[in-house]
Design a protein around this motif. Sequence first.
Motif, PDB file in Angstrom:
ATOM      1  N   THR A 125       0.845  -1.187   0.000  1.00 20.15           N
ATOM      2  CA  THR A 125       0.000   0.000   0.000  1.00 20.15           C
ATOM      3  C   THR A 125       0.880   1.235   0.000  1.00 20.15           C
ATOM      4  O   THR A 125       2.105   1.151   0.189  1.00 20.15           O
ATOM      5  CB  THR A 125      -0.921   0.020   1.237  1.00 20.15           C
ATOM      6  N   VAL A 126       0.255   2.380  -0.189  1.00 15.52           N
ATOM      7  CA  VAL A 126       1.011   3.636  -0.159  1.00 15.52           C
ATOM      8  C   VAL A 126       1.660   3.831   1.203  1.00 15.52           C
ATOM      9  O   VAL A 126       2.789   4.317   1.308  1.00 15.52           O
ATOM     10  CB  VAL A 126       0.076   4.827  -0.501  1.00 15.52           C
ATOM     11  N   GLN A 151       6.327   0.498  -7.328  1.00 15.58           N
ATOM     12  CA  GLN A 151       5.150   1.051  -6.659  1.00 15.58           C
ATOM     13  C   GLN A 151       5.400   2.501  -6.242  1.00 15.58           C
ATOM     14  O   GLN A 151       4.529   3.362  -6.394  1.00 15.58           O
ATOM     15  CB  GLN A 151       4.814   0.198  -5.440  1.00 15.58           C
ATOM     16  N   THR A 153       7.523   4.559  -7.622  1.00 13.18           N
ATOM     17  CA  THR A 153       7.593   5.357  -8.849  1.00 13.18           C
ATOM     18  C   THR A 153       6.197   5.670  -9.381  1.00 13.18           C
ATOM     19  O   THR A 153       5.927   6.802  -9.799  1.00 13.18           O
ATOM     20  CB  THR A 153       8.399   4.598  -9.918  1.00 13.18           C
ATOM     21  N   ALA A 154       5.318   4.677  -9.366  1.00 12.50           N
ATOM     22  CA  ALA A 154       3.985   4.861  -9.931  1.00 12.50           C
ATOM     23  C   ALA A 154       3.114   5.789  -9.086  1.00 12.50           C
ATOM     24  O   ALA A 154       2.268   6.499  -9.623  1.00 12.50           O
ATOM     25  CB  ALA A 154       3.300   3.505 -10.095  1.00 12.50           C
ATOM     26  N   ARG A 155       3.351   5.814  -7.754  1.00 14.43           N
ATOM     27  CA  ARG A 155       2.484   6.607  -6.869  1.00 14.43           C
ATOM     28  C   ARG A 155       3.315   7.536  -5.984  1.00 14.43           C
ATOM     29  O   ARG A 155       3.066   7.675  -4.787  1.00 14.43           O
ATOM     30  CB  ARG A 155       1.639   5.652  -6.018  1.00 14.43           C
ATOM     31  N   PHE A 156       4.278   8.172  -6.601  1.00 18.32           N
ATOM     32  CA  PHE A 156       5.254   8.949  -5.824  1.00 18.32           C
ATOM     33  C   PHE A 156       4.612  10.124  -5.091  1.00 18.32           C
ATOM     34  O   PHE A 156       4.978  10.430  -3.953  1.00 18.32           O
ATOM     35  CB  PHE A 156       6.373   9.444  -6.744  1.00 18.32           C
ATOM     36  N   LYS A 157       3.692  10.819  -5.730  1.00 20.64           N
ATOM     37  CA  LYS A 157       3.062  11.985  -5.106  1.00 20.64           C
ATOM     38  C   LYS A 157       2.403  11.620  -3.785  1.00 20.64           C
ATOM     39  O   LYS A 157       2.471  12.385  -2.813  1.00 20.64           O
ATOM     40  CB  LYS A 157       2.028  12.588  -6.061  1.00 20.64           C
ATOM     41  N   ALA A 158       1.770  10.468  -3.739  1.00 21.58           N
ATOM     42  CA  ALA A 158       1.123  10.030  -2.499  1.00 21.58           C
ATOM     43  C   ALA A 158       2.135   9.464  -1.513  1.00 21.58           C
ATOM     44  O   ALA A 158       2.027   9.685  -0.293  1.00 21.58           O
ATOM     45  CB  ALA A 158       0.047   8.984  -2.808  1.00 21.58           C
ATOM     46  N   VAL A 159       3.146   8.742  -2.014  1.00 23.11           N
ATOM     47  CA  VAL A 159       4.130   8.108  -1.133  1.00 23.11           C
ATOM     48  C   VAL A 159       4.955   9.146  -0.384  1.00 23.11           C
ATOM     49  O   VAL A 159       5.261   8.978   0.803  1.00 23.11           O
ATOM     50  CB  VAL A 159       5.048   7.169  -1.947  1.00 23.11           C
ATOM     51  N   THR A 162       3.784  10.299   3.064  1.00 21.68           N
ATOM     52  CA  THR A 162       3.640   9.350   4.167  1.00 21.68           C
ATOM     53  C   THR A 162       4.728   9.545   5.213  1.00 21.68           C
ATOM     54  O   THR A 162       5.796  10.114   4.947  1.00 21.68           O
ATOM     55  CB  THR A 162       3.691   7.905   3.645  1.00 21.68           C
TER      56      THR A 162
END
Length: 355
Positions: A125-126, A151, A153-159, A162
């Motif tokens: 998950t993120v 993962q 790389t694909a969802r960096f803005k959200a990661v 965190t």
Amino acid sequence: MEDNNHNSTSTSAMSSASELPEPDVQILTSGGVRIPAHSSILAMVSPVLDNIMERPVKHGSSERVIPILGVPCDAVTAFIKYLYNSMCTEEQMEKYGIHLLVLSHVYLVPQLKQRCSRGVSQRLTVENVVDVLQLARLCDAPDLYLKCLKQVTARFKAVEQTEGWKFMQEHDPWLELHILRFMDEAESRIKRRWRQRKEQRLYLQLSDGLECLEHICREGCTTVGPYDVETAKKPSPCDKYATCQGVQMLIKHLVLCKIRASGVGCCRCNRMWQLLRLHSSICDHPDSCRVPLCRQFKWKAQQKMGEDAKWKLLVKKVCSAKAMSSLSLPKRKREEELKETMGRTAHALKTFRLY
């Protein structure tokens, strides 16, 4: 009471317990719970546990105790169960996948490590991907590590929002640098693939244009055809009419161009000359070829002792695109095209006929 429950659960999981001798080793967990086990089975599955049990027992101790601390007691129970029956349920993977991954790495149980790597990667998950990424690096799990990198790389803005990412920035800047480099390389690969696909499409269009040129010079198509072939009616459009129509327009322009006749360069005429030259560079039968100027271009290239490197590269790329396009066709159609190519008539073409 809790100790007894764990003991009974572990013993029942160790299949065919009645056929085994009495447990001769105790696994001590973080909660103080002791899990009975058989040293022969543990040693057979885990070389690390085998080395531990080969050590001499301390003087005055009547039983062998192996501490497995730092993870929940139930995770240790699931680990011992796996050593006995090589099974790990989805529920156990959901609850203790990360702990089992650590245990399988520490005690060298490769089958469980692969199972945990797959299970944990399916539950990324993120919120947990950065933590799992660091754990995968420590546990030498390359497949899981690469999955985490993708993962992130694909969802960096959200990661990057965190707590795990912020903690990593403060305590492991080298890992952050590695992730950013991976992202940059991934973006470069995407751009490179996009550029290669664009170039491949261009080479394939040139290959189609050459096929249409040969087709026009052989039997004609709609408005342009060979001069020495009489037809009762206009030929019908071919399968690649969109490309063929463009080649016909270039041929008409080459025949009727007033700019070229006045001695001034014409970009559309130059395009047609380049198409004729490209055909000549690829053609293997210039003496029987019906495309105008094929033999002349071939002779001119031989007089110049070959062609320049850029032109040779273009010819090579177009030939490769043509071969790939041919391989993508059904086998029957490839055979039909081969027979059609072998059965071409060997008449020279002097000029074009405009219908």
